[in-house]
Structures are given as C-alpha cells and as structure tokens.
Design an enzyme around this catalytic site. Structure first.
Site, PDB file in Angstrom:
ATOM      1  N   ASP A  54       9.068 -31.324  24.937  1.00  0.00           N
ATOM      2  CA  ASP A  54      10.152 -32.101  24.768  1.00  0.00           C
ATOM      3  C   ASP A  54      10.108 -33.257  23.798  1.00  0.00           C
ATOM      4  O   ASP A  54       9.160 -34.078  23.974  1.00  0.00           O
ATOM      5  CB  ASP A  54      10.821 -32.651  26.265  1.00  0.00           C
ATOM      6  CG  ASP A  54      10.826 -31.789  27.372  1.00  0.00           C
ATOM      7  OD1 ASP A  54      10.437 -30.591  27.157  1.00  0.00           O
ATOM      8  OD2 ASP A  54      10.983 -32.263  28.370  1.00  0.00           O
ATOM      9  N   GLU A  65      17.267 -30.613  34.026  1.00  0.00           N
ATOM     10  CA  GLU A  65      16.207 -31.442  33.333  1.00  0.00           C
ATOM     11  C   GLU A  65      16.803 -32.095  32.277  1.00  0.00           C
ATOM     12  O   GLU A  65      17.766 -31.594  31.776  1.00  0.00           O
ATOM     13  CB  GLU A  65      15.226 -30.557  32.773  1.00  0.00           C
ATOM     14  CG  GLU A  65      14.396 -29.710  34.025  1.00  0.00           C
ATOM     15  CD  GLU A  65      13.393 -28.941  33.530  1.00  0.00           C
ATOM     16  OE1 GLU A  65      12.300 -29.134  34.291  1.00  0.00           O
ATOM     17  OE2 GLU A  65      13.138 -28.417  32.458  1.00  0.00           O
TER      18      GLU A  65
HETATM   19  C1  FRU Z   1      11.445 -30.257  30.314  1.00  0.00           C
HETATM   20  C2  FRU Z   1      10.413 -30.904  31.191  1.00  0.00           C
HETATM   21  C3  FRU Z   1      10.756 -31.924  31.903  1.00  0.00           C
HETATM   22  C4  FRU Z   1       9.479 -32.698  32.022  1.00  0.00           C
HETATM   23  C5  FRU Z   1       8.644 -32.228  31.168  1.00  0.00           C
HETATM   24  C6  FRU Z   1       7.379 -32.006  31.323  1.00  0.00           C
HETATM   25  O1  FRU Z   1      10.889 -29.169  29.285  1.00  0.00           O
HETATM   26  O2  FRU Z   1      10.114 -29.634  32.242  1.00  0.00           O
HETATM   27  O3  FRU Z   1      11.549 -31.922  33.069  1.00  0.00           O
HETATM   28  O4  FRU Z   1       9.743 -34.290  32.139  1.00  0.00           O
HETATM   29  O5  FRU Z   1       9.176 -30.985  30.522  1.00  0.00           O
HETATM   30  O6  FRU Z   1       6.450 -31.652  30.267  1.00  0.00           O
END
Ligand code: FRU
Length: 526
Positions: free
Chosen positions: A61, A243
């Site tokens: 992300d 998310e």
């Molecule tokens: C989204 C996610 C978020 C989390 C991160 C962990 O892709 O699952 O919810 O904070 O990636 O790397």
C-alpha cells in the site's frame, strides 16, 4: 475476416524500424530476464518505466501521502529483506511533480509495539501536537502497529494506532513516547488510520476500519482521540474485510455543491475477484458520514488497483489518488525477481452529477502529459464493419494510446510476435467492457491471476464522442474510458513487448476514430 494494414500506419511501422534495434535488445533481455543477475538501472524484465516501483524488494500500500513545502511524499508498505510480504516498514520516496521520484531511506521501522502497517501523514501547521513549533511545524505520521507476538498468541487486540513526527520534512522520524495513542478493545482487524484536518470543525479527524465497518475518531492534538461514530456495517460490499479508508470533500463539477466521498478498500470481495476499492458518496457533518447509497460503487474495475488513498494538502485543492497496482490474490507470486509491484499513475479525482447520479472520475494527473510529445498530431480513421486495422507500436510496452470515438463497439487487441495477446472489448451498446488477459503473456505463476474475463459495466456512457486512453508500461495496462468515468487497471507479464494494436469494430456499423495518437512515454528513472 479481412486484415488490412492502413498506409498511414505503414509509415508509422517504418518509423518504428528506427527504434526496433533498441526494442529487440529489450525484448531479448526480457526473455532472458529470469536468469539475468545484473541489468542496467531499472531495466529488468517487467520493470515499469514511468510508474513508481521500489528499487528492490517487496512493496504494498501507499501510505502517508502528504504535500509539504513543495514536496510530495510517498511512503509505502515495505519489507526490505525479501520480495514477499514480511515485517512491515514504511519505505519513502519524494517528488516535486508526482512523475519523477527520488528514493529515500526507510522512514519507519518496526519497534516494541509491532510492525508498521498502513496509515497517513499530516502537516501539523498549528503545532497542536507540540512536536515542533509554529515556525517549524511537524509532519506527523499516523499508522497501525501490528503486534506479531500478540497475533501468534491468539489475542484479538494486536492492532493499535501509533504516531511519529519529523521536523526535517520527512528525512528523519521520531516515534511518540506515548504510543500507542489508540488501544484496541477487541477488534481483530483495526487499522489503516487516515487522518485529515477538517476545516469545518477545526478537528483532526481519523477514519479507522474495524473489520466490517469504518469508525470516525476526533482529536485536538493528534495524541488523544475519541470515537464519535461508525459507518457501514449494512452498506456497500462485505465480501472481505474493510481496509484503507479515505474521505474527502469534492465539488460537484459545474456547481457550487460539495459532496463527501468515502473510499473503502475490501479484500477479498471485488467484482472481478480478490482486492478492490469501493466508494460511497454522501455527507459528513463533522462526526458522522451518511449516504443514501446502499450498494457498492467501484473505483476501478480492473484487478490491480488496491489500497489507494489521496494526498493531504495537495496544492490548488486538487484531490490526487495513488493506488497499489496489485491484488492480494496473487501479489506474492508475480514473476519479478528484484522488486515486487508498482503504484498506479497518480490520478486526479472529480465528481460529476450525471442525470441526478453522482459519478466519481479518476484520471491521470496532467503532469503525466510531460512524458509524451505534445506536438504529435492526431489522426482520423474510418473502419468498416468487420475490418481489422493494425497499428504499429513503435515504443512497444512504453506507450500511450488515445483516441476519440462515439459509441465504441469494438475490440482492441495488443499482440506481440510470440502470439501473446491482451484483449479489451468495449461494448457501448451492451454497456460493458471486458478484458481478457488469459493469453497476455506469463499467467500461470498463480491460479488466481486469470479467473475468467474481467467485466466492467458501463451503464452511463454518454451518447456523444468520448475519449479512450490507455497507458502501457511493461507490466501494466491502465484503461480510462471517458476521462476516467470507467477505469480498468491491470498487471500483465508479456514475454516480449507488444508490437501491434489491432482494432476491430463489432456489429454492423462502421466506426469513426478521431484524434488518434500512439505516443512513446518517456522513462522517469535516470
Ligand atoms: C492492505 C493491508 C492493510 C494493512 C497492510 C499491511 O493491503 O492489508 O490493511 O495495513 O496491507 O501491509
């Protein structure tokens, strides 16, 4: 079916020969990519040339998107030891134009509270946190701590929220001694804080996701937070956990009206499988988000645009989005060796009221235009029903394709000399676009990379002329129909560059194409 190579484009093909030596070299290298140890900077097989990707190792992300003192910061979920997901850090890159990027040292490392998951960053202009001064306001990062040990012990409170600050515009970071600033009272998934300054209420406002819903928290100083509302248990899609929330105001084009847009990523549960981002349009009174919308609307109907969020404090009130160009269904399996995955092109967001319906548009920021030759003149083409028109792609998989068309009922196929083909079909009358990447190149690295033909409903395409624009960058294709009304972002792994774009009108009507350009896109890495 008749195949006709139009004279106009034959010329283009000849022009292409000039470039072909370079391309051949690149293709050979791509074919050998898997075995190659040393390659020139940013030229490995599948390496994007005008999208952001980390120099090496795993990225997911985008985090902490914030603009401060002429610099756009891009932090990102990063694991510096491997090309698969692992203990998360925040990687860091900066840019002055959102097109060219400079890699910076890792900004945040895991600590005794856990790994550093996704979150956001703000400029604390009034020094409400006391971390800096009015003369030198701090940048404050707000992120999720993920306590691996807690998770392994079967606890359900292992995700908490922490903060860190920087007094040198993101070069170095100090964690707050009072971390975590928000503890967890029993949500297994409790993460991804997006914080922004709400000028209507003069409050720091945080969105947090908690499994199947989003929570709103408020603060005066970024350290002490109070939950004031929640949203979404009974709204939108719930095929997976929520998310990476984001929320912002947008002016409705051509009116004085403003609406709030809420982005929620969801994994799994996207219409074409795995990860995707839904959005809601509504109102926010400073504590509660409300909407008349019950079902999900989708930001991008391709399979590779996830966890995208927008910049805080972008100049001129522009709302700029960057997404992670992958999908948890197969993110760990894609056939790159040195690094893994890239970000989408930065996109500007806009809201239109189309016959009483609000539609969110996302379209590459105008700065991207600097990568193409602006003096290229567009061509017009008339295609009879059943005709196949082939256009050369002189710059291979580093190309922008753009044209104007009324009611596109047509197929667009990208082909290479190895028989690999990526097939996009636009069916304006059937109100649907379909993308088939099953023959596009390497696909068998994961069973879930191809799960049928992707579908993108286009129920509200205007009747008049619209633009179709595509960006091809080695291992991705981004398709924008009608300036971002309908968008598909996908990864692809052809073993050679595509050399030809084939266009075939569908149905019985001829198709008139105008303002058609096929332009090389400049590389952004020195
Ligand atoms: C989204 C996610 C978020 C989390 C991160 C962990 O892709 O699952 O919810 O904070 O990636 O790397």
């Amino acid at each position: 079916m008749k195949t006709r190579l139009r004279p106009l484009w034959l010329l283009l093909c000849l022009g292409a020969l000039v470039l072909s030596c370079k391309e051949t070299a690149k293709n050979t290298e791509k074919a050998q990519g898997a075995n190659e140890q040393e390659t020139a900077y940013y030229t490995e097989a599948f390496r994007p040339q005008f999208h952001f990707s980390p120099e090496e190792k795993w990225m997911n992300d985008p985090n902490g998107l914030v603009y401060h003192k002429g610099i756009y910061h891009l932090f990102y979920q990063y694991y510096p030891e491997d090309i698969v997901w692992g203990p998360m850090h925040w990687g860091h890159a900066t840019s002055t134009d959102l097109v060219h990027w400079q890699h910076k040292p890792i900004a945040l490392y895991p600590d005794e509270h856990g790994l550093i998951f996704s979150g956001s960053a703000v400029v604390d202009v009034n020094n409400t946190s006391g971390f800096g001064s009015l003369e030198n306001p701090p940048l404050v990062a707000i992120f999720t701590y993920h306590d691996m040990k807690g998770e392994q012990e079967g606890k359900n409170d292992y995700q908490t929220q922490g903060i860190a600050y920087s007094l040198d515009n993101g070069e170095t970071w100090t964690k707050h001694v009072g971390n975590p600033v928000i503890k967890n009272n029993g949500y297994k998934d409790f993460r991804d804080p997006k914080v922004f300054w709400n000028e209507n209420t003069n409050k720091w406002t945080m969105l947090l996701v908690a499994g199947d819903h989003m929570q709103v928290w408020l603060s005066d100083n970024l350290k002490v937070w109070e939950q004031v509302s929640e949203f979404g248990r009974d709204k939108g899609a719930h095929g997976g956990v929520w998310e990476c929330p984001d929320m912002f105001k947008l002016k409705v084009d051509g009116t004085a009206m403003e609406k709030w847009v809420l982005l929620i990523s969801i994994n799994p549960g996207a219409p074409n499988g795995g990860s995707g981002t839904q959005y809601f349009i509504g109102d926010f009174d400073g504590t509660t988000f409300t909407t008349e919308q019950d079902g999900a609307k989708w930001f991008d109907l391709g399979r590779d645009n996830y966890a995208g969020v927008t910049y805080n404090d972008a100049p001129n009130g522009e709302r700029i989005f960057i997404g992670w160009m992958s999908n948890w269904d197969y993110a760990r399996d894609t056939p790159t060796e040195k690094w893994r995955s890239a970000m989408t092109l930065p996109r500007t967001l806009r809201l239109e009221n189309m016959n009483g319906r609000y539609e969110l548009f996302n379209y590459p920021i105008s700065q991207v235009d600097m990568l193409m030759d602006g003096s290229t003149t567009g061509r017009s083409m008339e295609m009879a029903a059943g005709d196949t028109t082939q256009l050369a792609l002189p710059s291979g998989n580093q190309t922008e394709i753009k044209f104007t068309v009324t009611r596109p009922n047509m197929q667009l196929i990208l082909r290479n000399e190895k028989g690999e083909a990526l097939n996009l079909s636009l069916d304006a009358d059937g109100e649907m676009a379909r993308l088939d990447r099953s023959q596009s190149g390497l696909v068998d690295f994961s069973e879930r990379f191809v799960n049928g033909v992707q579908e993108m409903p286009m129920p509200h395409l205007p009747e008049g002329p619209i633009e179709v624009r595509m960006f091809l960058d080695n291992s991705s294709l981004e398709v924008f129909v009608n300036k971002g009304q309908y968008v598909m972002t996908n990864q692809i792994f052809p073993t050679q560059d595509y050399t030809v774009l084939e266009m075939v009108p569908k149905g019985t009507a001829p198709l008139a194409i105008t303002e058609m350009t096929v332009r090389p896109v400049a590389r952004i890495w020195d």
